[in-house]
Design a protein around this motif. Sequence first.
Motif, mmCIF file in Angstrom:
data_model
loop_
_atom_site.group_PDB
_atom_site.id
_atom_site.type_symbol
_atom_site.label_atom_id
_atom_site.label_comp_id
_atom_site.label_asym_id
_atom_site.label_seq_id
_atom_site.Cartn_x
_atom_site.Cartn_y
_atom_site.Cartn_z
ATOM 1 N N UNK A 9 5.581 -14.100 39.892
ATOM 2 C CA UNK A 9 5.890 -15.436 39.903
ATOM 3 C C UNK A 9 7.247 -15.683 39.298
ATOM 4 N N UNK A 10 7.820 -16.788 39.403
ATOM 5 C CA UNK A 10 8.962 -17.227 39.035
ATOM 6 C C UNK A 10 8.909 -17.406 37.361
ATOM 7 N N UNK A 11 7.872 -17.849 37.020
ATOM 8 C CA UNK A 11 7.561 -17.652 35.571
ATOM 9 C C UNK A 11 7.512 -16.418 34.937
ATOM 10 N N UNK A 12 6.605 -15.411 35.462
ATOM 11 C CA UNK A 12 6.463 -14.012 35.038
ATOM 12 C C UNK A 12 8.118 -13.383 35.008
ATOM 13 N N UNK A 13 8.905 -13.520 36.031
ATOM 14 C CA UNK A 13 10.151 -13.071 36.008
ATOM 15 C C UNK A 13 11.100 -13.642 34.961
ATOM 16 N N UNK A 14 10.891 -14.979 34.739
ATOM 17 C CA UNK A 14 11.850 -15.847 33.658
ATOM 18 C C UNK A 14 11.182 -15.112 32.121
ATOM 19 N N UNK A 15 9.961 -14.744 31.949
ATOM 20 C CA UNK A 15 9.457 -14.122 31.033
ATOM 21 C C UNK A 15 9.751 -13.075 30.532
ATOM 22 N N UNK A 16 9.978 -12.092 31.598
ATOM 23 C CA UNK A 16 10.550 -10.573 31.488
ATOM 24 C C UNK A 16 11.929 -10.837 31.169
ATOM 25 N N UNK A 147 18.324 -2.727 40.051
ATOM 26 C CA UNK A 147 18.628 -1.084 39.629
ATOM 27 C C UNK A 147 18.721 -1.336 37.958
ATOM 28 N N UNK A 148 19.671 -2.405 37.448
ATOM 29 C CA UNK A 148 19.877 -2.474 36.079
ATOM 30 C C UNK A 148 18.876 -2.863 35.359
ATOM 31 N N UNK A 149 17.932 -3.664 35.995
ATOM 32 C CA UNK A 149 16.800 -4.270 35.544
ATOM 33 C C UNK A 149 15.741 -2.985 34.998
ATOM 34 N N UNK A 150 15.720 -2.151 36.154
ATOM 35 C CA UNK A 150 14.778 -0.738 35.895
ATOM 36 C C UNK A 150 15.414 0.045 34.860
ATOM 37 N N UNK A 151 16.714 0.167 34.702
ATOM 38 C CA UNK A 151 17.185 0.915 33.457
ATOM 39 C C UNK A 151 16.821 0.341 32.046
ATOM 40 N N UNK A 152 16.900 -1.121 32.058
ATOM 41 C CA UNK A 152 16.704 -1.736 30.896
ATOM 42 C C UNK A 152 15.054 -1.607 30.667
ATOM 43 N N UNK A 153 14.354 -1.531 31.452
ATOM 44 C CA UNK A 153 12.827 -1.367 31.222
ATOM 45 C C UNK A 153 12.660 -0.023 30.730
ATOM 46 N N UNK A 159 8.796 -4.969 26.773
ATOM 47 C CA UNK A 159 9.396 -6.189 27.414
ATOM 48 C C UNK A 159 8.526 -6.585 28.545
ATOM 49 N N UNK A 160 8.188 -5.395 29.509
ATOM 50 C CA UNK A 160 7.172 -5.739 30.443
ATOM 51 C C UNK A 160 5.787 -5.871 30.195
ATOM 52 N N UNK A 161 5.373 -5.405 28.791
ATOM 53 C CA UNK A 161 3.975 -5.426 28.213
ATOM 54 C C UNK A 161 4.172 -6.980 27.680
ATOM 55 N N UNK A 162 5.060 -7.256 26.945
ATOM 56 C CA UNK A 162 4.990 -8.647 26.567
ATOM 57 C C UNK A 162 5.127 -9.800 27.666
ATOM 58 N N UNK A 163 5.638 -9.495 28.684
ATOM 59 C CA UNK A 163 5.751 -10.629 29.912
ATOM 60 C C UNK A 163 4.457 -10.585 30.650
ATOM 61 N N UNK A 164 3.407 -9.477 30.184
ATOM 62 C CA UNK A 164 2.175 -9.719 30.949
ATOM 63 C C UNK A 164 2.297 -9.391 32.356
ATOM 64 N N UNK A 165 2.919 -8.365 32.991
ATOM 65 C CA UNK A 165 2.947 -8.276 34.211
ATOM 66 C C UNK A 165 1.612 -7.574 34.817
ATOM 67 N N UNK A 166 0.632 -8.613 34.926
ATOM 68 C CA UNK A 166 -0.510 -8.321 35.304
ATOM 69 C C UNK A 166 -0.827 -8.724 36.680
ATOM 70 N N UNK A 167 -1.263 -7.898 37.675
ATOM 71 C CA UNK A 167 -1.250 -8.271 39.264
ATOM 72 C C UNK A 167 -2.353 -9.528 39.252
ATOM 73 N N UNK A 168 -3.269 -9.629 38.258
ATOM 74 C CA UNK A 168 -4.264 -10.583 38.180
ATOM 75 C C UNK A 168 -3.511 -12.086 38.106
ATOM 76 N N UNK A 169 -2.490 -12.047 37.497
ATOM 77 C CA UNK A 169 -1.529 -13.101 37.167
ATOM 78 C C UNK A 169 -0.765 -13.486 38.171
#
Length: 321
Positions: A9-16, A147-153, A159-169
Amino acid sequence: MKYAYEDLSDKQFEDLVVFLCQKLLGISVQGFAEGPDGGRDAKFVGTAELHPSKAAPWVGTTIIQAKHTNGYNRRFSESDFFNAESNQNVIGEEIGRIKTLRDGKQLDHYMLFANRRLGGNTESVIRAHISKECGIPEASIYLCDIEQLEKWLKLFPEAAKLASLDPIDSPLIVSPDDLAEVVQAIALQREELSKILDDPPAPRISYDKKNALNNMTPEYAEAQRKRYLKETAQIRTFLAAPENDKLLQMYESVVDEFQLKIIAKRKDYQTFDEVMEYLVDLLFGRDAVLRQHGHKRLTRVVLFYMYWNCDIGEVGDAETK
């Protein structure tokens, strides 16, 4: 680990983006908040910890933008995102806001994150354009692509864990692939189908009752029926033909996915009008076949057929008509 950023979602991407920027700039990065002009910015004030480097960090106020799309394999260079000759695109609309912040001494540096791909030439062109239009040194502008996003992660996986990138959400996201094949096949045989004289199929329950159950507004329901009902017979005939059994299976797979996703995410939408329009926008955004001029209307017809035929949406315990 790679993520399907288009399914966020837009919110998940912003959180990330916020959690990544807290690593790059500092823990005091403020999350995305809506400004007086409706835009959403994140902000950092101070000396950056890591960006662009420890030796020469940015100092001052950094404004951060996150631009998310549900489309597959999108690029910064596409005209809906950047066109130097027009402001009717993502970058063009941001220029005015950046200028206002810059003129008000509320912006020293600018970062833009998008889940799109960015080539070297395009990066230089966009950075130079923003610099010229807004009076910001090119060295104070940073564009981050997928691609740069992947490198940062990889460097900051937390950061991905903190953003709760859960498919359920994740939001209401459906695959357009099978539907695109069905629509394309119907389009090829449409001229022959249009010669068939047949009454539209009756809905499994009263159309009015179904609309009430699904909270579809009378105005939207009537507009849908007026525009698309006469074409539902062609779709029914096409799907019933023995030679189209494989396409019928694809159609059934599509409605299963759509219906289950709609049930899971229905609470996110006030009316079924919003569900239908969201699906249309999502399908056009994710599939080049469906957004072709000749297929756009037919895609809406097929979605209406799904609803009219009670393949999607609630039917309740109402008696069949």
